[in-house]
Motif scaffolding. Structure first.
Motif, PDB file in Angstrom:
ATOM      1  N   ASP A  56     147.583  19.565 -42.571  1.00 36.31           N
ATOM      2  CA  ASP A  56     146.562  18.598 -42.962  1.00 36.31           C
ATOM      3  C   ASP A  56     147.126  17.194 -43.145  1.00 36.31           C
ATOM      4  OD1 ASP A  56     144.004  18.249 -45.519  1.00 36.31           O
ATOM      5  OD2 ASP A  56     143.819  18.326 -43.333  1.00 36.31           O
ATOM      6  N   SER A  57     148.268  16.936 -42.538  1.00 36.60           N
ATOM      7  CA  SER A  57     148.865  15.593 -42.660  1.00 36.60           C
ATOM      8  C   SER A  57     148.218  14.666 -41.640  1.00 36.60           C
ATOM      9  CB  SER A  57     150.370  15.674 -42.397  1.00 36.60           C
ATOM     10  OG  SER A  57     151.005  16.502 -43.319  1.00 36.60           O
ATOM     11  N   PRO A  58     147.638  13.553 -42.089  1.00 37.32           N
ATOM     12  CA  PRO A  58     147.014  12.627 -41.138  1.00 37.32           C
ATOM     13  C   PRO A  58     147.994  11.568 -40.651  1.00 37.32           C
ATOM     14  CG  PRO A  58     146.464  11.950 -43.353  1.00 37.32           C
ATOM     15  CD  PRO A  58     147.370  13.151 -43.484  1.00 37.32           C
ATOM     16  N   TYR A  59     147.730  11.087 -39.455  1.00 33.40           N
ATOM     17  CA  TYR A  59     148.491   9.992 -38.868  1.00 33.40           C
ATOM     18  C   TYR A  59     147.484   8.992 -38.316  1.00 33.40           C
ATOM     19  CZ  TYR A  59     152.006  13.700 -38.865  1.00 33.40           C
ATOM     20  OH  TYR A  59     152.846  14.732 -39.228  1.00 33.40           O
ATOM     21  N   TYR A  60     147.766   7.715 -38.480  1.00 39.12           N
ATOM     22  CA  TYR A  60     146.832   6.691 -38.036  1.00 39.12           C
ATOM     23  C   TYR A  60     147.528   5.619 -37.220  1.00 39.12           C
ATOM     24  CZ  TYR A  60     143.657   8.728 -41.439  1.00 39.12           C
ATOM     25  OH  TYR A  60     142.856   9.604 -42.136  1.00 39.12           O
ATOM     26  N   GLY A  61     146.816   5.167 -36.187  1.00 40.58           N
ATOM     27  CA  GLY A  61     147.263   3.994 -35.473  1.00 40.58           C
ATOM     28  C   GLY A  61     146.956   2.752 -36.289  1.00 40.58           C
ATOM     29  N   ASP A  62     147.595   1.662 -35.937  1.00 34.46           N
ATOM     30  CA  ASP A  62     147.439   0.437 -36.732  1.00 34.46           C
ATOM     31  C   ASP A  62     145.985  -0.014 -36.809  1.00 34.46           C
ATOM     32  OD1 ASP A  62     150.586  -1.023 -35.636  1.00 34.46           O
ATOM     33  OD2 ASP A  62     150.118   0.353 -37.276  1.00 34.46           O
ATOM     34  N   SER A  63     145.235   0.159 -35.736  1.00 30.86           N
ATOM     35  CA  SER A  63     143.850  -0.316 -35.731  1.00 30.86           C
ATOM     36  C   SER A  63     142.939   0.519 -36.631  1.00 30.86           C
ATOM     37  CB  SER A  63     143.305  -0.317 -34.303  1.00 30.86           C
ATOM     38  OG  SER A  63     143.236   1.005 -33.801  1.00 30.86           O
ATOM     39  N   ALA A  64     143.378   1.727 -36.962  1.00 32.12           N
ATOM     40  CA  ALA A  64     142.549   2.636 -37.740  1.00 32.12           C
ATOM     41  C   ALA A  64     142.866   2.610 -39.235  1.00 32.12           C
ATOM     42  CB  ALA A  64     142.715   4.061 -37.226  1.00 32.12           C
ATOM     43  N   LYS A  65     144.024   2.177 -39.576  1.00 34.19           N
ATOM     44  CA  LYS A  65     144.460   2.236 -40.978  1.00 34.19           C
ATOM     45  C   LYS A  65     143.513   1.455 -41.887  1.00 34.19           C
ATOM     46  CE  LYS A  65     149.343   2.881 -39.882  1.00 34.19           C
ATOM     47  NZ  LYS A  65     150.697   2.271 -39.864  1.00 34.19           N
ATOM     48  N   GLY A  66     143.087   2.121 -42.954  1.00 38.30           N
ATOM     49  CA  GLY A  66     142.218   1.485 -43.927  1.00 38.30           C
ATOM     50  C   GLY A  66     140.738   1.531 -43.592  1.00 38.30           C
ATOM     51  N   ARG A  67     140.398   1.904 -42.358  1.00 38.81           N
ATOM     52  CA  ARG A  67     138.981   1.952 -41.957  1.00 38.81           C
ATOM     53  C   ARG A  67     138.541   3.329 -41.478  1.00 38.81           C
ATOM     54  NH1 ARG A  67     137.274  -0.998 -37.679  1.00 38.81           N
ATOM     55  NH2 ARG A  67     139.310  -0.833 -36.638  1.00 38.81           N
ATOM     56  N   PHE A  68     139.421   4.060 -40.852  1.00 35.76           N
ATOM     57  CA  PHE A  68     139.086   5.371 -40.285  1.00 35.76           C
ATOM     58  C   PHE A  68     139.745   6.476 -41.093  1.00 35.76           C
ATOM     59  CE2 PHE A  68     138.660   3.670 -35.632  1.00 35.76           C
ATOM     60  CZ  PHE A  68     137.703   2.765 -36.074  1.00 35.76           C
ATOM     61  N   THR A  69     139.069   7.633 -41.109  1.00 34.97           N
ATOM     62  CA  THR A  69     139.632   8.802 -41.775  1.00 34.97           C
ATOM     63  C   THR A  69     139.475  10.010 -40.868  1.00 34.97           C
ATOM     64  OG1 THR A  69     139.039   7.930 -43.958  1.00 34.97           O
ATOM     65  CG2 THR A  69     139.560  10.282 -43.800  1.00 34.97           C
ATOM     66  N   GLN A  82     135.888   9.780 -39.184  1.00 39.37           N
ATOM     67  CA  GLN A  82     134.951   8.896 -39.881  1.00 39.37           C
ATOM     68  C   GLN A  82     135.409   7.461 -39.657  1.00 39.37           C
ATOM     69  OE1 GLN A  82     132.078   9.580 -41.736  1.00 39.37           O
ATOM     70  NE2 GLN A  82     131.845   7.351 -41.735  1.00 39.37           N
ATOM     71  N   MET A  83     134.535   6.671 -39.070  1.00 42.55           N
ATOM     72  CA  MET A  83     134.880   5.295 -38.745  1.00 42.55           C
ATOM     73  C   MET A  83     133.977   4.354 -39.537  1.00 42.55           C
ATOM     74  SD  MET A  83     135.508   5.586 -34.641  1.00 42.55           S
ATOM     75  CE  MET A  83     133.787   5.871 -34.255  1.00 42.55           C
ATOM     76  N   ASN A  84     134.579   3.552 -40.389  1.00 39.40           N
ATOM     77  CA  ASN A  84     133.850   2.600 -41.209  1.00 39.40           C
ATOM     78  C   ASN A  84     134.224   1.174 -40.844  1.00 39.40           C
ATOM     79  OD1 ASN A  84     132.727   4.764 -42.699  1.00 39.40           O
ATOM     80  ND2 ASN A  84     134.487   4.782 -44.081  1.00 39.40           N
ATOM     81  N   ARG A  85     133.371   0.250 -41.242  1.00 39.36           N
ATOM     82  CA  ARG A  85     133.612  -1.192 -40.994  1.00 39.36           C
ATOM     83  C   ARG A  85     133.978  -1.414 -39.532  1.00 39.36           C
ATOM     84  NH1 ARG A  85     136.875  -0.505 -45.383  1.00 39.36           N
ATOM     85  NH2 ARG A  85     138.686  -1.499 -44.421  1.00 39.36           N
ATOM     86  N   LEU A  86     133.151  -0.893 -38.670  1.00 36.31           N
ATOM     87  CA  LEU A  86     133.439  -0.952 -37.240  1.00 36.31           C
ATOM     88  C   LEU A  86     133.441  -2.388 -36.742  1.00 36.31           C
ATOM     89  CD1 LEU A  86     131.429   2.159 -36.156  1.00 36.31           C
ATOM     90  CD2 LEU A  86     133.843   1.784 -35.642  1.00 36.31           C
ATOM     91  N   LYS A  87     134.311  -2.619 -35.763  1.00 32.91           N
ATOM     92  CA  LYS A  87     134.464  -3.935 -35.142  1.00 32.91           C
ATOM     93  C   LYS A  87     134.182  -3.809 -33.645  1.00 32.91           C
ATOM     94  CE  LYS A  87     138.341  -4.902 -38.253  1.00 32.91           C
ATOM     95  NZ  LYS A  87     139.779  -5.288 -38.319  1.00 32.91           N
ATOM     96  N   SER A  88     133.897  -4.916 -33.012  1.00 37.24           N
ATOM     97  CA  SER A  88     133.623  -4.876 -31.579  1.00 37.24           C
ATOM     98  C   SER A  88     134.816  -4.323 -30.801  1.00 37.24           C
ATOM     99  CB  SER A  88     133.255  -6.268 -31.066  1.00 37.24           C
ATOM    100  OG  SER A  88     134.293  -7.192 -31.350  1.00 37.24           O
ATOM    101  N   GLU A  89     136.012  -4.564 -31.275  1.00 34.57           N
ATOM    102  CA  GLU A  89     137.199  -4.066 -30.580  1.00 34.57           C
ATOM    103  C   GLU A  89     137.396  -2.555 -30.729  1.00 34.57           C
ATOM    104  OE1 GLU A  89     137.072  -6.618 -32.751  1.00 34.57           O
ATOM    105  OE2 GLU A  89     138.893  -6.731 -33.981  1.00 34.57           O
ATOM    106  N   ASP A  90     136.551  -1.906 -31.533  1.00 34.96           N
ATOM    107  CA  ASP A  90     136.586  -0.449 -31.616  1.00 34.96           C
ATOM    108  C   ASP A  90     135.807   0.195 -30.472  1.00 34.96           C
ATOM    109  OD1 ASP A  90     136.212  -0.778 -35.164  1.00 34.96           O
ATOM    110  OD2 ASP A  90     138.060  -0.364 -34.052  1.00 34.96           O
ATOM    111  N   THR A  91     135.105  -0.613 -29.707  1.00 36.10           N
ATOM    112  CA  THR A  91     134.329  -0.110 -28.576  1.00 36.10           C
ATOM    113  C   THR A  91     135.227   0.599 -27.578  1.00 36.10           C
ATOM    114  OG1 THR A  91     132.615  -1.792 -28.783  1.00 36.10           O
ATOM    115  CG2 THR A  91     132.933  -0.823 -26.605  1.00 36.10           C
ATOM    116  N   GLY A  92     134.745   1.735 -27.079  1.00 33.77           N
ATOM    117  CA  GLY A  92     135.493   2.469 -26.079  1.00 33.77           C
ATOM    118  C   GLY A  92     135.038   3.907 -25.997  1.00 33.77           C
ATOM    119  N   MET A  93     135.632   4.626 -25.073  1.00 35.48           N
ATOM    120  CA  MET A  93     135.413   6.064 -24.977  1.00 35.48           C
ATOM    121  C   MET A  93     136.423   6.733 -25.892  1.00 35.48           C
ATOM    122  SD  MET A  93     133.489   8.317 -23.465  1.00 35.48           S
ATOM    123  CE  MET A  93     132.926   7.723 -21.855  1.00 35.48           C
ATOM    124  N   TYR A  94     135.922   7.594 -26.751  1.00 36.65           N
ATOM    125  CA  TYR A  94     136.779   8.293 -27.693  1.00 36.65           C
ATOM    126  C   TYR A  94     136.973   9.728 -27.224  1.00 36.65           C
ATOM    127  CZ  TYR A  94     136.837   4.469 -30.989  1.00 36.65           C
ATOM    128  OH  TYR A  94     137.057   3.251 -31.582  1.00 36.65           O
TER     129      TYR A  94
END
Length: 125
Positions: A56-69, A82-94
């Motif tokens: 259950d150890s999470p790892y985050y990329g720099d763009s996700a830290k503090g906003r995604f869980t 869970q993606m919060n405080r979304l920005k236009s640069e979060d746009t993409g295929m996930y």
């Protein structure tokens, strides 16, 4: 073999939230590495977040830290993003990915064996 099905992508306005889901089936026993990646046309897949299903150890990329869980529900074989405080640069295929090879960085797409079909996230400003 592991099969992955993503859902939850949508079009939202900047500042909004989304929760992506990835349901895994097949050989999901053990401590499986699960990851979320984002890709936009013309660019490489970028590691957003990852988690090991047992530790259950999470790892985050720099763009996700503090906003995604990233989280999981092992009873449902499901991993969430869970993606919060979304920005236009979060746009993409996930894409959801599974099955670490043990050779590359946890947030490198080369590390993963199995991939889902992707779910589109569009954030408008």
């Amino acid at each position: 073999q592991v099969q992955l099905v993503e859902s939850g992508g949508a079009s939202v306005q900047a500042g909004g939230s989304l929760r992506l889901s990835c349901v895994a089936s097949g050989d999901t026993a053990g401590d499986v590495l699960m990851g979320w990646f984002r890709q936009v046309p013309g660019k490489e897949r970028e590691g957003v977040a990852a988690i090991r299903t047992r530790s259950d150890s999470p790892y985050y990329g720099d763009s996700a830290k503090g906003r995604f869980t990233i989280s999981q529900d092992n009873r449902k074989n499901t991993v969430y993003l869970q993606m919060n405080r979304l920005k236009s640069e979060d746009t993409g295929m996930y894409y959801c990915a599974a099955g670490g090879k043990g050779y590359y960085s946890i947030l490198s797409p080369d590390e993963y064996r199995y991939w889902g079909q992707g779910t589109q996230v569009t954030v408008s400003s």
